[in-house]
Design an enzyme around this catalytic site. Structure first.
Site, short mmCIF file in Angstrom:
data_model
loop_
_atom_site.label_atom_id
_atom_site.label_comp_id
_atom_site.label_asym_id
_atom_site.label_seq_id
_atom_site.Cartn_x
_atom_site.Cartn_y
_atom_site.Cartn_z
N SER A 149 32.12 49.56 71.21
CA SER A 149 30.82 48.67 71.00
C SER A 149 30.62 47.75 72.19
CB SER A 149 31.21 47.79 69.73
OG SER A 149 29.95 47.21 69.37
N LYS A 174 28.51 52.51 71.70
CA LYS A 174 27.42 51.83 70.54
C LYS A 174 27.04 50.46 71.76
CE LYS A 174 28.39 48.92 66.95
NZ LYS A 174 29.04 48.80 65.43
N LYS A 176 24.79 47.06 71.54
CA LYS A 176 23.91 46.17 70.72
C LYS A 176 22.72 45.94 71.09
CE LYS A 176 27.64 44.77 68.07
NZ LYS A 176 27.38 44.92 66.53
N ASP A 201 23.08 49.33 67.69
CA ASP A 201 23.51 48.45 66.58
C ASP A 201 22.60 47.34 66.83
OD1 ASP A 201 24.17 47.06 64.22
OD2 ASP A 201 26.35 47.06 65.13
N GLU A 226 22.09 51.86 63.92
CA GLU A 226 22.93 50.94 63.00
C GLU A 226 22.21 49.66 62.58
OE1 GLU A 226 27.01 50.52 64.19
OE2 GLU A 226 27.51 48.76 62.73
N ASP A 251 25.44 48.96 57.85
CA ASP A 251 26.62 48.44 57.98
C ASP A 251 26.31 47.07 57.03
OD1 ASP A 251 28.52 46.41 59.01
OD2 ASP A 251 28.24 46.52 60.98
N LYS A 275 33.35 49.14 56.78
CA LYS A 275 34.42 48.42 57.08
C LYS A 275 35.27 47.91 56.00
CE LYS A 275 31.44 46.36 60.98
NZ LYS A 275 31.03 45.43 61.38
N GLY A 303 34.44 47.72 62.90
CA GLY A 303 35.48 46.68 62.92
C GLY A 303 34.58 45.33 63.21
O1 OSB Z 1 28.04 45.35 63.78
O2 OSB Z 1 29.65 46.39 63.97
C1 OSB Z 1 29.38 45.11 64.10
C2 OSB Z 1 31.79 43.01 66.24
C3 OSB Z 1 31.58 41.52 65.35
C4 OSB Z 1 30.25 41.63 64.38
C5 OSB Z 1 29.80 42.86 63.88
C6 OSB Z 1 29.92 44.12 64.68
C7 OSB Z 1 30.85 43.97 65.78
C8 OSB Z 1 31.33 45.01 66.43
C9 OSB Z 1 32.86 45.17 66.68
O3 OSB Z 1 30.30 45.96 66.78
C10 OSB Z 1 33.46 46.54 66.75
C11 OSB Z 1 34.93 46.40 66.87
O4 OSB Z 1 35.58 45.64 66.06
O5 OSB Z 1 35.15 46.92 67.69
MG MG Z 2 27.28 46.77 62.99
#
Ligand code: OSB
Ligand code: MG
Length: 383
Positions: A149, A174, A176, A201, A226, A251, A275, A303
């Site tokens: 991510s 992925k 952001k 995401d 996402e 999510d 999660k 995660g």
């Molecule tokens: O939206 O998946 C998410 C990290 C912090 C808050 C939200 C998210 C995330 C990640 C992290 O995308 C993924 C990871 O733990 O490797």
């Molecule tokens: Mg997410």
């Protein structure tokens, strides 16, 4: 009670501050400092089970925070935990581990906090039965594929991070996104890597009025989009999904089995990021997995930058049969000075082996815990 069981004697709540050597930006804000809550439950035989509430300091992902989750655990959960009997043979149904958690799941919200307790009880049950957490939860995979991510950063940095992630072997990327850091970025990535397994995401940053952005994403062969719309929204996600080819993956919006069932019923998504911490624990995560599997809906394990303790639980969930997309599983050491487990999981060619050791599958690093300790509160009899 029928079947074998163990009795809880004591519990500890560790509040830890993890030194963070790299910050991470998502649409809601920047994660630059990390604290986490670890629950240890101890049975009458002196065996320990471990779980993590990988909460954030500010409510930028869900409404839960370190301070709120800690207060909830200290007041509403941990005082009566050292009187519980933990069934070892049954995860679901009458006289099961799930039923022990029912009194806590009746409290509203605080899914991360509940997850720490549920995970601790599951890993205690696993260690007592001398089976791995994967076996306890019914996982079938020996290894899982993982993706990375990539946070919000200047475009060149994103490109650089993708290069590094692909060289390292990650199976999907992925990125952001947020307003102004979306279409141009993804078009640029697609020009460079036309066939890269890629997803975005938005962490809930967009509204239905932004539908044009999503029509443009729809032409970029994304694996999924996402959480495009608000964290507490299902209805508008169903409207958006009906207009898109690309699957929406929810999510934030899925905080329970009930939400998952309703989301699928109204067509709010075609994939779910599970999660354990967001849904109240590994048993709840498994229930959502089982529902999705029955309905033919793919899931994967996301995660929250857990330490190695939370990641161990995520690995078990990612090993379930229906978890068919790569999971977010970069090692805790990518972000922190400490993993909190002695021999953290390693990624080889984009894959992680699921441990077979009894219990959590990783030895908790008490030295790391001591060095990160803000405070520790004990309940019942703790050796
Ligand atoms: O939206 O998946 C998410 C990290 C912090 C808050 C939200 C998210 C995330 C990640 C992290 O995308 C993924 C990871 O733990 O490797
Ligand atoms: Mg997410």
């Amino acid at each position: 009670m029928s079947g074998s069981s163990t009795s809880i004697a004591g519990a500890r709540l560790y509040h830890l501050a993890l030194p963070m050597h790299r910050s991470f930006e998502l649409s809601g804000g920047i994660i630059a400092r990390k604290e986490t809550l670890i629950v240890e439950v101890i049975d009458r035989e002196g065996r320990s089970g471990w779980g993590e509430a990988p909460v954030l300091l500010d409510p930028i992902y869900t409404t839960e925070t370190v301070a709120g989750a800690k207060a909830f655990l200290l007041r509403s959960v941990l005082p009566d935990l050292p009187s519980k009997v933990v069934p070892l043979d049954k995860l679901l149904g009458p006289n099961s581990l799930d039923e022990v958690m029912v009194t806590y799941h009746r409290f509203r919200g605080f899914q991360f906090a509940k997850c720490a307790v549920e995970a601790a009880l599951c890993s205690l049950a696993a260690i007592s039965k001398q089976v791995s957490l994967r076996t306890l939860l019914g996982g079938i995979r020996d290894e899982i594929e993982v993706g990375e991510s990539i946070g919000i950063q200047p475009v060149e940095k994103v490109m650089q991070s993708i290069h590094e992630a692909l060289n390292f072997g990650y199976k999907r990327i992925k990125v952001k996104i947020t307003h102004g850091h979306d279409i141009d970025l993804v078009e640029r990535i697609r020009r460079e890597w036309p066939r890269l397994p890629l997803m975005v995401d938005a962490n809930g940053e967009y509204r239905l009025e932004d539908v044009d952005v999503f029509h443009r994403f729809d032409r970029l062969s994304l694996m999924m989009i996402e959480q495009p719309l608000d964290y507490d929204d299902l209805i508008d996600h169903a409207v958006l999904q009906s207009q898109l080819q690309t699957p929406i993956c929810l999510d934030e919006s899925i905080v329970s089995l009930r939400h998952a069932e309703q989301a699928l019923r109204i067509g709010a998504c075609r994939i779910i990021n599970i999660k354990p911490c967001r849904v109240g624990g590994p048993i709840q995560a498994k229930k959502i997995h089982d529902l999705c599997q029955q309905r033919g809906v793919p899931v994967w394990c996301g995660g929250m930058f857990e330490s190695g303790i939370g990641r161990a639980v995520n690995l078990a969930i990612a090993s379930l049969a229906g978890a068919s997309c790569p999971s977010d599983m970069s090692p805790a050491a990518d972000f922190y000075g400490y993993d909190l487990v002695a021999r953290p999981h390693v990624i080889r060619q984009g894959k992680v082996a699921i441990p077979n050791d009894p219990g959590l599958g990783f030895a908790v690093d008490m030295g790391g815990i001591k060095r990160c300790l803000v405070d520790c509160v004990e309940f019942g009899e703790c050796p």
